[in-house]
Scaffold this motif. Sequence first.
Motif, mmCIF file in Angstrom:
data_model
loop_
_atom_site.group_PDB
_atom_site.id
_atom_site.type_symbol
_atom_site.label_atom_id
_atom_site.label_comp_id
_atom_site.label_asym_id
_atom_site.label_seq_id
_atom_site.Cartn_x
_atom_site.Cartn_y
_atom_site.Cartn_z
ATOM 1 N N SER A 186 5.991 -10.967 0.839
ATOM 2 C CA SER A 186 4.856 -10.069 0.610
ATOM 3 C C SER A 186 5.408 -8.703 0.243
ATOM 4 O O SER A 186 6.413 -8.260 0.819
ATOM 5 C CB SER A 186 3.985 -9.964 1.868
ATOM 6 N N PHE A 187 4.748 -8.028 -0.694
ATOM 7 C CA PHE A 187 5.249 -6.759 -1.226
ATOM 8 C C PHE A 187 4.232 -5.638 -1.023
ATOM 9 O O PHE A 187 3.053 -5.794 -1.371
ATOM 10 C CB PHE A 187 5.548 -6.892 -2.720
ATOM 11 N N LEU A 188 4.695 -4.523 -0.471
ATOM 12 C CA LEU A 188 3.858 -3.327 -0.383
ATOM 13 C C LEU A 188 4.057 -2.536 -1.671
ATOM 14 O O LEU A 188 5.184 -2.153 -2.006
ATOM 15 C CB LEU A 188 4.240 -2.481 0.824
ATOM 16 N N SER A 189 2.962 -2.296 -2.378
ATOM 17 C CA SER A 189 3.047 -1.725 -3.722
ATOM 18 C C SER A 189 2.072 -0.579 -3.906
ATOM 19 O O SER A 189 1.110 -0.419 -3.153
ATOM 20 C CB SER A 189 2.736 -2.816 -4.767
ATOM 21 N N LEU A 190 2.343 0.228 -4.953
ATOM 22 C CA LEU A 190 1.412 1.242 -5.425
ATOM 23 C C LEU A 190 0.845 0.746 -6.745
ATOM 24 O O LEU A 190 1.589 0.474 -7.690
ATOM 25 C CB LEU A 190 2.117 2.590 -5.609
ATOM 26 N N ASN B 43 0.231 -10.600 4.278
ATOM 27 C CA ASN B 43 -0.750 -9.798 3.545
ATOM 28 C C ASN B 43 -1.701 -9.060 4.486
ATOM 29 O O ASN B 43 -1.877 -7.838 4.373
ATOM 30 C CB ASN B 43 -1.530 -10.721 2.598
ATOM 31 N N TYR B 44 -2.286 -9.789 5.429
ATOM 32 C CA TYR B 44 -3.283 -9.186 6.325
ATOM 33 C C TYR B 44 -2.662 -8.091 7.189
ATOM 34 O O TYR B 44 -3.186 -6.969 7.261
ATOM 35 C CB TYR B 44 -3.916 -10.266 7.203
ATOM 36 N N ASP B 45 -1.548 -8.399 7.842
ATOM 37 C CA ASP B 45 -0.928 -7.428 8.740
ATOM 38 C C ASP B 45 -0.473 -6.174 7.993
ATOM 39 O O ASP B 45 -0.646 -5.050 8.480
ATOM 40 C CB ASP B 45 0.279 -8.062 9.444
ATOM 41 N N LEU B 46 0.097 -6.376 6.807
ATOM 42 C CA LEU B 46 0.595 -5.236 6.035
ATOM 43 C C LEU B 46 -0.554 -4.363 5.545
ATOM 44 O O LEU B 46 -0.475 -3.126 5.568
ATOM 45 C CB LEU B 46 1.438 -5.742 4.858
ATOM 46 N N LYS B 47 -1.653 -4.980 5.120
ATOM 47 C CA LYS B 47 -2.829 -4.209 4.670
ATOM 48 C C LYS B 47 -3.440 -3.430 5.827
ATOM 49 O O LYS B 47 -3.811 -2.259 5.676
ATOM 50 C CB LYS B 47 -3.873 -5.146 4.063
ATOM 51 N N GLN B 48 -3.566 -4.090 6.974
ATOM 52 C CA GLN B 48 -4.129 -3.409 8.139
ATOM 53 C C GLN B 48 -3.273 -2.213 8.544
ATOM 54 O O GLN B 48 -3.803 -1.148 8.894
ATOM 55 C CB GLN B 48 -4.235 -4.394 9.308
#
Length: 284
Positions: free
Chosen positions: A184-188, A235-240
Amino acid sequence: MEALRATYGSDSDESDGGSPSPPKIPIKDENPPSASDLLPPPPLDLLQPPNFIDYSALAQGGRVRSFPHVEGNYALHIYIPVFIPSTTRKQMIPTMKRLASLMASLYTVDADFALNELCKDNEKLEKIVLSREFHISLGRTVGIHVHQIDSILTMLRAKLHSQKPYSMEFDKWEVFVNDDSTRSFLSLEITGQGLQEITKQINIVNEVYRLHGLPEFYKDPRPHISLLWGSGDINYDLKQTIEQISRSQSSTNSSQRHFFKCKFSGIVCKIGKKSFDICKTNSG
Protein backbone atom coordinates in the motif's frame (compact mmCIF):
# COMPACT_ATOMS: atom_id res chain seq x y z
CA MET A 1 22.48 -8.06 -29.02
CA GLU A 2 25.17 -8.31 -26.36
CA ALA A 3 25.99 -4.63 -26.89
CA LEU A 4 22.35 -3.69 -26.25
CA ARG A 5 22.24 -5.76 -23.09
CA ALA A 6 25.39 -4.06 -21.84
CA THR A 7 23.81 -0.65 -22.52
CA TYR A 8 20.37 -1.13 -20.99
CA GLY A 9 21.10 -3.75 -18.30
CA SER A 10 18.28 -6.31 -18.43
CA ASP A 11 16.30 -7.59 -15.48
CA SER A 12 18.46 -10.69 -15.62
CA ASP A 13 21.35 -8.59 -14.26
CA GLU A 14 19.97 -9.29 -10.79
CA SER A 15 20.57 -13.04 -11.09
CA ASP A 16 23.79 -14.89 -10.40
CA GLY A 17 23.91 -16.73 -13.73
CA GLY A 18 26.89 -17.04 -16.06
CA SER A 19 29.75 -19.43 -16.64
CA PRO A 20 32.37 -19.84 -13.92
CA SER A 21 35.70 -18.20 -14.62
CA PRO A 22 38.78 -20.42 -14.90
CA PRO A 23 40.78 -20.89 -11.70
CA LYS A 24 43.62 -18.44 -11.13
CA ILE A 25 47.13 -19.74 -10.57
CA PRO A 26 48.66 -18.10 -7.49
CA ILE A 27 51.92 -16.28 -8.08
CA LYS A 28 54.45 -16.31 -5.27
CA ASP A 29 55.60 -12.86 -4.20
CA GLU A 30 59.39 -12.97 -4.12
CA ASN A 31 59.56 -9.72 -2.10
CA PRO A 32 56.99 -9.95 0.70
CA PRO A 33 56.36 -6.74 2.66
CA SER A 34 58.16 -6.23 5.92
CA ALA A 35 56.35 -5.86 9.22
CA SER A 36 56.80 -2.07 9.12
CA ASP A 37 54.98 -1.90 5.77
CA LEU A 38 51.84 -3.56 7.15
CA LEU A 39 50.09 -0.51 8.57
CA PRO A 40 46.54 -0.78 9.92
CA PRO A 41 43.78 0.89 7.88
CA PRO A 42 42.66 4.36 8.99
CA PRO A 43 39.52 4.69 11.11
CA LEU A 44 36.32 4.72 9.03
CA ASP A 45 35.38 8.12 10.46
CA LEU A 46 38.34 9.67 8.65
CA LEU A 47 37.11 8.31 5.31
CA GLN A 48 33.61 9.76 5.66
CA PRO A 49 32.85 13.35 4.66
CA PRO A 50 31.14 15.76 7.07
CA ASN A 51 27.38 15.13 7.53
CA PHE A 52 27.84 11.60 6.14
CA ILE A 53 24.62 9.56 6.16
CA ASP A 54 25.00 5.77 6.29
CA TYR A 55 22.06 4.82 4.10
CA SER A 56 22.84 1.10 4.17
CA ALA A 57 22.26 0.95 7.91
CA LEU A 58 18.73 2.25 7.42
CA ALA A 59 17.63 -0.07 4.63
CA GLN A 60 14.94 -2.60 5.43
CA GLY A 61 12.00 -4.05 3.59
CA GLY A 62 12.48 -6.19 0.49
CA ARG A 63 11.65 -5.11 -3.05
CA VAL A 64 8.88 -6.98 -4.88
CA ARG A 65 8.97 -7.34 -8.68
CA SER A 66 5.75 -5.91 -10.17
CA PHE A 67 5.82 -8.17 -13.25
CA PRO A 68 7.19 -11.67 -13.97
CA HIS A 69 10.91 -11.88 -14.68
CA VAL A 70 11.73 -13.00 -18.23
CA GLU A 71 15.32 -13.52 -19.37
CA GLY A 72 16.36 -10.74 -21.76
CA ASN A 73 13.45 -8.40 -20.93
CA TYR A 74 13.93 -4.77 -19.90
CA ALA A 75 11.71 -2.84 -17.49
CA LEU A 76 9.95 0.10 -19.16
CA HIS A 77 8.72 3.06 -17.09
CA ILE A 78 7.45 6.37 -18.51
CA TYR A 79 6.96 9.21 -16.05
CA ILE A 80 6.96 12.93 -15.23
CA PRO A 81 9.77 13.85 -12.79
CA VAL A 82 8.61 15.85 -9.75
CA PHE A 83 10.56 17.56 -6.96
CA ILE A 84 8.90 18.84 -3.78
CA PRO A 85 9.81 22.51 -3.08
CA SER A 86 12.09 23.18 -0.11
CA THR A 87 9.46 25.11 1.87
CA THR A 88 6.93 22.30 1.47
CA ARG A 89 9.48 19.68 2.52
CA LYS A 90 10.06 21.43 5.83
CA GLN A 91 6.31 21.80 6.39
CA MET A 92 5.81 18.08 5.83
CA ILE A 93 8.38 16.93 8.40
CA PRO A 94 5.91 17.03 11.36
CA THR A 95 3.43 14.96 9.32
CA MET A 96 6.07 12.32 8.58
CA LYS A 97 7.03 12.15 12.26
CA ARG A 98 3.41 11.84 13.35
CA LEU A 99 2.87 9.07 10.81
CA ALA A 100 5.86 7.14 12.10
CA SER A 101 4.56 7.41 15.68
CA LEU A 102 1.11 6.11 14.74
CA MET A 103 2.02 3.42 12.21
CA ALA A 104 4.99 1.10 12.35
CA SER A 105 6.65 -0.52 9.33
CA LEU A 106 6.36 2.32 6.82
CA TYR A 107 9.18 2.67 4.29
CA THR A 108 10.36 5.18 1.72
CA VAL A 109 9.48 4.41 -1.88
CA ASP A 110 12.36 3.06 -4.01
CA ALA A 111 14.99 3.40 -1.28
CA ASP A 112 13.11 1.16 1.23
CA PHE A 113 14.40 2.92 4.35
CA ALA A 114 12.37 2.60 7.55
CA LEU A 115 10.49 5.84 8.28
CA ASN A 116 10.73 5.51 12.07
CA GLU A 117 14.54 5.34 11.85
CA LEU A 118 14.74 8.40 9.58
CA CYS A 119 12.53 10.40 11.95
CA LYS A 120 15.34 10.40 14.52
CA ASP A 121 17.19 12.98 12.40
CA ASN A 122 15.43 15.83 10.56
CA GLU A 123 18.24 16.09 8.02
CA LYS A 124 17.95 12.44 7.06
CA LEU A 125 14.17 12.65 7.04
CA GLU A 126 14.07 15.61 4.66
CA LYS A 127 16.88 14.38 2.43
CA ILE A 128 15.86 10.75 2.00
CA VAL A 129 12.05 10.92 2.16
CA LEU A 130 11.23 14.32 0.67
CA SER A 131 14.18 15.54 -1.44
CA ARG A 132 14.35 12.69 -3.95
CA GLU A 133 12.97 12.72 -7.48
CA PHE A 134 9.35 11.57 -7.47
CA HIS A 135 7.49 10.15 -10.45
CA ILE A 136 4.00 10.61 -11.91
CA SER A 137 3.58 7.41 -13.91
CA LEU A 138 2.12 7.80 -17.40
CA GLY A 139 1.99 4.07 -18.08
CA ARG A 140 2.37 0.72 -16.39
CA THR A 141 5.85 -0.54 -15.60
CA VAL A 142 6.18 -3.53 -17.93
CA GLY A 143 8.82 -5.76 -19.46
CA ILE A 144 9.75 -5.23 -23.12
CA HIS A 145 12.04 -7.00 -25.61
CA VAL A 146 15.23 -5.56 -27.10
CA HIS A 147 13.73 -5.21 -30.57
CA GLN A 148 10.91 -2.99 -29.19
CA ILE A 149 13.16 -0.34 -27.64
CA ASP A 150 13.91 1.85 -30.67
CA SER A 151 10.31 1.75 -31.90
CA ILE A 152 8.89 2.74 -28.50
CA LEU A 153 11.32 5.63 -28.07
CA THR A 154 10.70 6.91 -31.61
CA MET A 155 6.91 6.85 -31.22
CA LEU A 156 6.95 8.48 -27.80
CA ARG A 157 9.16 11.33 -29.00
CA ALA A 158 7.09 11.86 -32.15
CA LYS A 159 3.79 12.01 -30.29
CA LEU A 160 4.93 13.97 -27.19
CA HIS A 161 7.51 16.41 -28.59
CA SER A 162 5.19 19.45 -28.61
CA GLN A 163 4.22 19.46 -24.91
CA LYS A 164 3.94 22.89 -23.29
CA PRO A 165 4.56 23.86 -19.64
CA TYR A 166 1.62 23.71 -17.26
CA SER A 167 1.08 23.79 -13.48
CA MET A 168 0.50 20.67 -11.40
CA GLU A 169 -1.25 21.01 -8.05
CA PHE A 170 -0.91 18.23 -5.49
CA ASP A 171 -3.95 18.75 -3.30
CA LYS A 172 -4.98 15.45 -1.68
CA TRP A 173 -3.55 12.63 0.42
CA GLU A 174 -4.54 9.25 -1.04
CA VAL A 175 -3.71 5.59 -0.53
CA PHE A 176 -3.16 3.22 -3.46
CA VAL A 177 -2.78 -0.57 -3.31
CA ASN A 178 -0.89 -2.47 -6.01
CA ASP A 179 -2.63 -5.05 -8.18
CA ASP A 180 -1.65 -8.08 -6.09
CA SER A 181 -2.27 -6.33 -2.74
CA THR A 182 1.30 -6.85 -1.54
CA ARG A 183 1.94 -3.14 -0.91
CA SER A 184 0.00 0.00 0.00
CA PHE A 185 1.32 3.45 -0.92
CA LEU A 186 0.75 6.80 0.76
CA SER A 187 0.60 9.33 -2.06
CA LEU A 188 -0.14 12.94 -2.96
CA GLU A 189 -2.72 13.08 -5.72
CA ILE A 190 -3.54 15.68 -8.40
CA THR A 191 -7.31 16.18 -8.58
CA GLY A 192 -7.51 19.67 -10.13
CA GLN A 193 -4.89 21.75 -11.88
CA GLY A 194 -2.79 19.62 -14.21
CA LEU A 195 -5.15 16.62 -14.25
CA GLN A 196 -6.49 17.30 -17.75
CA GLU A 197 -3.02 17.70 -19.30
CA ILE A 198 -1.63 14.58 -17.61
CA THR A 199 -4.65 12.52 -18.67
CA LYS A 200 -4.00 13.49 -22.31
CA GLN A 201 -0.37 12.40 -21.97
CA ILE A 202 -1.46 9.07 -20.46
CA ASN A 203 -3.77 8.52 -23.45
CA ILE A 204 -0.84 9.09 -25.83
CA VAL A 205 1.34 6.61 -23.92
CA ASN A 206 -1.56 4.12 -23.97
CA GLU A 207 -1.63 4.38 -27.75
CA VAL A 208 2.09 3.56 -27.99
CA TYR A 209 1.65 0.65 -25.56
CA ARG A 210 -1.30 -0.67 -27.56
CA LEU A 211 0.69 -0.64 -30.81
CA HIS A 212 3.41 -2.72 -29.12
CA GLY A 213 1.04 -5.22 -27.52
CA LEU A 214 1.64 -3.87 -23.99
CA PRO A 215 -1.01 -3.54 -21.25
CA GLU A 216 -2.53 -0.05 -21.07
CA PHE A 217 -2.78 2.14 -17.97
CA TYR A 218 -5.71 2.06 -15.57
CA LYS A 219 -9.07 3.05 -17.09
CA ASP A 220 -9.59 6.02 -14.78
CA PRO A 221 -6.05 7.34 -14.14
CA ARG A 222 -5.35 9.22 -10.92
CA PRO A 223 -2.00 11.02 -11.28
CA HIS A 224 0.03 11.02 -8.06
CA ILE A 225 3.45 10.71 -6.47
CA SER A 226 4.06 8.04 -3.82
CA LEU A 227 6.09 8.88 -0.72
CA LEU A 228 5.79 5.84 1.56
CA TRP A 229 4.74 2.20 1.44
CA GLY A 230 3.69 -0.52 3.83
CA SER A 231 3.33 -4.28 3.40
CA GLY A 232 -0.01 -5.76 2.38
CA ASP A 233 -3.37 -4.06 1.96
CA ILE A 234 -3.38 -1.48 4.77
CA ASN A 235 -5.57 0.96 2.86
CA TYR A 236 -8.07 1.49 5.68
CA ASP A 237 -5.55 1.94 8.49
CA LEU A 238 -3.34 4.27 6.45
CA LYS A 239 -6.30 6.43 5.36
CA GLN A 240 -7.62 6.66 8.91
CA THR A 241 -4.19 7.67 10.19
CA ILE A 242 -3.55 10.39 7.61
CA GLU A 243 -7.08 11.77 8.09
CA GLN A 244 -6.46 11.94 11.84
CA ILE A 245 -3.23 13.86 11.27
CA SER A 246 -4.87 16.20 8.75
CA ARG A 247 -7.68 17.04 11.17
CA SER A 248 -5.24 17.86 13.93
CA GLN A 249 -3.33 20.20 11.61
CA SER A 250 -6.37 21.85 9.99
CA SER A 251 -6.62 24.60 12.62
CA THR A 252 -3.23 26.01 11.66
CA ASN A 253 -3.46 25.38 7.90
CA SER A 254 -7.14 26.05 7.24
CA SER A 255 -6.40 28.47 4.38
CA GLN A 256 -4.17 26.04 2.47
CA ARG A 257 -6.07 24.24 -0.28
CA HIS A 258 -3.12 22.36 -1.72
CA PHE A 259 0.16 20.88 -0.51
CA PHE A 260 2.34 22.27 -3.28
CA LYS A 261 2.45 23.31 -6.91
CA CYS A 262 5.14 22.73 -9.50
CA LYS A 263 5.61 23.11 -13.23
CA PHE A 264 5.55 20.27 -15.72
CA SER A 265 9.02 20.27 -17.28
CA GLY A 266 9.26 17.07 -19.28
CA ILE A 267 8.76 13.32 -19.65
CA VAL A 268 11.35 10.59 -19.06
CA CYS A 269 11.40 7.02 -20.33
CA LYS A 270 13.48 4.57 -18.30
CA ILE A 271 14.42 1.28 -19.96
CA GLY A 272 16.39 -1.11 -17.80
CA LYS A 273 19.05 1.02 -16.13
CA LYS A 274 19.13 3.78 -18.75
CA SER A 275 16.94 6.92 -18.89
CA PHE A 276 15.89 8.83 -22.02
CA ASP A 277 14.39 12.32 -22.30
CA ILE A 278 11.18 12.10 -24.32
CA CYS A 279 10.43 15.81 -24.17
CA LYS A 280 11.57 18.85 -22.22
CA THR A 281 9.96 22.23 -21.68
CA ASN A 282 11.14 25.52 -20.24
CA SER A 283 9.44 25.53 -16.85
CA GLY A 284 10.91 28.85 -15.77
